[in-house]
Design a protein around this motif. Structure first.
Motif, PDB file in Angstrom:
ATOM      1  N   PHE A 181      17.275 -28.524   0.597  1.00 22.66           N
ATOM      2  CA  PHE A 181      17.826 -27.178   0.560  1.00 22.66           C
ATOM      3  C   PHE A 181      17.805 -26.557  -0.837  1.00 22.66           C
ATOM      4  CE2 PHE A 181      20.280 -28.940   4.248  1.00 22.66           C
ATOM      5  CZ  PHE A 181      19.458 -28.349   5.195  1.00 22.66           C
ATOM      6  N   ASP A 182      17.934 -27.339  -1.892  1.00 20.04           N
ATOM      7  CA  ASP A 182      17.944 -26.810  -3.254  1.00 20.04           C
ATOM      8  C   ASP A 182      16.585 -26.937  -3.940  1.00 20.04           C
ATOM      9  OD1 ASP A 182      20.572 -26.097  -3.061  1.00 20.04           O
ATOM     10  OD2 ASP A 182      21.316 -27.982  -3.888  1.00 20.04           O
ATOM     11  N   ASP A 183      15.590 -27.401  -3.243  1.00 17.50           N
ATOM     12  CA  ASP A 183      14.269 -27.601  -3.832  1.00 17.50           C
ATOM     13  C   ASP A 183      13.407 -26.367  -3.565  1.00 17.50           C
ATOM     14  OD1 ASP A 183      12.132 -28.754  -5.084  1.00 17.50           O
ATOM     15  OD2 ASP A 183      11.518 -29.923  -3.347  1.00 17.50           O
ATOM     16  N   VAL A 184      13.737 -25.277  -4.248  1.00 20.64           N
ATOM     17  CA  VAL A 184      13.024 -24.025  -4.052  1.00 20.64           C
ATOM     18  C   VAL A 184      12.029 -23.860  -5.194  1.00 20.64           C
ATOM     19  CG1 VAL A 184      13.254 -21.534  -3.849  1.00 20.64           C
ATOM     20  CG2 VAL A 184      15.011 -23.026  -2.923  1.00 20.64           C
ATOM     21  N   GLN A 185      10.773 -23.723  -4.838  1.00 24.84           N
ATOM     22  CA  GLN A 185       9.732 -23.555  -5.846  1.00 24.84           C
ATOM     23  C   GLN A 185       8.885 -22.356  -5.469  1.00 24.84           C
ATOM     24  OE1 GLN A 185       7.626 -27.228  -6.082  1.00 24.84           O
ATOM     25  NE2 GLN A 185       9.406 -28.393  -6.685  1.00 24.84           N
ATOM     26  N   VAL A 186       9.169 -21.242  -6.099  1.00 28.94           N
ATOM     27  CA  VAL A 186       8.409 -20.026  -5.848  1.00 28.94           C
ATOM     28  C   VAL A 186       7.541 -19.763  -7.063  1.00 28.94           C
ATOM     29  CG1 VAL A 186       8.548 -17.565  -5.359  1.00 28.94           C
ATOM     30  CG2 VAL A 186      10.261 -19.117  -4.429  1.00 28.94           C
ATOM     31  N   THR A 187       6.252 -19.709  -6.849  1.00 30.52           N
ATOM     32  CA  THR A 187       5.332 -19.453  -7.963  1.00 30.52           C
ATOM     33  C   THR A 187       4.406 -18.310  -7.581  1.00 30.52           C
ATOM     34  OG1 THR A 187       3.730 -21.054  -7.145  1.00 30.52           O
ATOM     35  CG2 THR A 187       5.363 -21.859  -8.721  1.00 30.52           C
ATOM     36  N   GLN A 188       4.094 -17.519  -8.568  1.00 29.66           N
ATOM     37  CA  GLN A 188       3.140 -16.435  -8.385  1.00 29.66           C
ATOM     38  C   GLN A 188       2.323 -16.376  -9.664  1.00 29.66           C
ATOM     39  OE1 GLN A 188       4.853 -12.674  -7.512  1.00 29.66           O
ATOM     40  NE2 GLN A 188       2.912 -11.694  -7.090  1.00 29.66           N
ATOM     41  N   ASP A 189       1.140 -16.905  -9.615  1.00 28.67           N
ATOM     42  CA  ASP A 189       0.303 -16.990 -10.804  1.00 28.67           C
ATOM     43  C   ASP A 189      -0.602 -15.766 -10.873  1.00 28.67           C
ATOM     44  OD1 ASP A 189      -0.932 -17.856 -13.056  1.00 28.67           O
ATOM     45  OD2 ASP A 189      -2.154 -19.375 -12.064  1.00 28.67           O
ATOM     46  N   SER A 190      -0.414 -14.962 -11.922  1.00 25.82           N
ATOM     47  CA  SER A 190      -1.240 -13.762 -12.088  1.00 25.82           C
ATOM     48  C   SER A 190      -2.482 -14.049 -12.921  1.00 25.82           C
ATOM     49  CB  SER A 190      -0.426 -12.650 -12.745  1.00 25.82           C
ATOM     50  OG  SER A 190      -0.093 -13.029 -14.069  1.00 25.82           O
ATOM     51  N   GLY A 191      -2.536 -15.211 -13.545  1.00 23.37           N
ATOM     52  CA  GLY A 191      -3.689 -15.554 -14.352  1.00 23.37           C
ATOM     53  C   GLY A 191      -3.563 -15.116 -15.799  1.00 23.37           C
TER      54      GLY A 191
END
Length: 92
Positions: A45-55
């Motif tokens: 539940f606490d393992d939130v990994q949001v990534t957005q790689d723009s380069g």
């Protein structure tokens, strides 16, 4: 199972009611203080990994204006001046 527990509790109906409440409370306390803390690290539940790689290093793509038009402000349907605005009448 519940009927077996009910038959084994002593002291007639008052004892059975009190015993049932004590058993339920003990079960909840055991879950709350022992089982749930033990299981918490195993749950994601606490393992939130949001990534957005723009380069582009240092670029923050989530901080851009959603309208895409610089300087244009969005009109809000509520007041940002007061905290307790009076209720509005619905449009009929």
């Amino acid at each position: 199972m519940y009927s077996w527990i009910w038959r084994k509790l002593p002291f007639g109906l008052p004892g059975k009611l009190i015993g049932s409440v004590v058993l339920a409370t003990a079960t909840v306390a055991l879950l709350w203080f022992v089982v749930f803390p033990w299981a918490e690290p195993l749950l994601p539940f606490d393992d939130v990994q949001v990534t957005q790689d723009s380069g582009v290093p240092g670029d923050a793509p989530g901080l851009t204006d959603p309208t895409g038009l610089p300087g244009e402000e969005e009109e809000l349907p509520y007041s940002t001046e007061t905290n307790n605005a009076p209720p509005s009448t619905p449009n009929r």
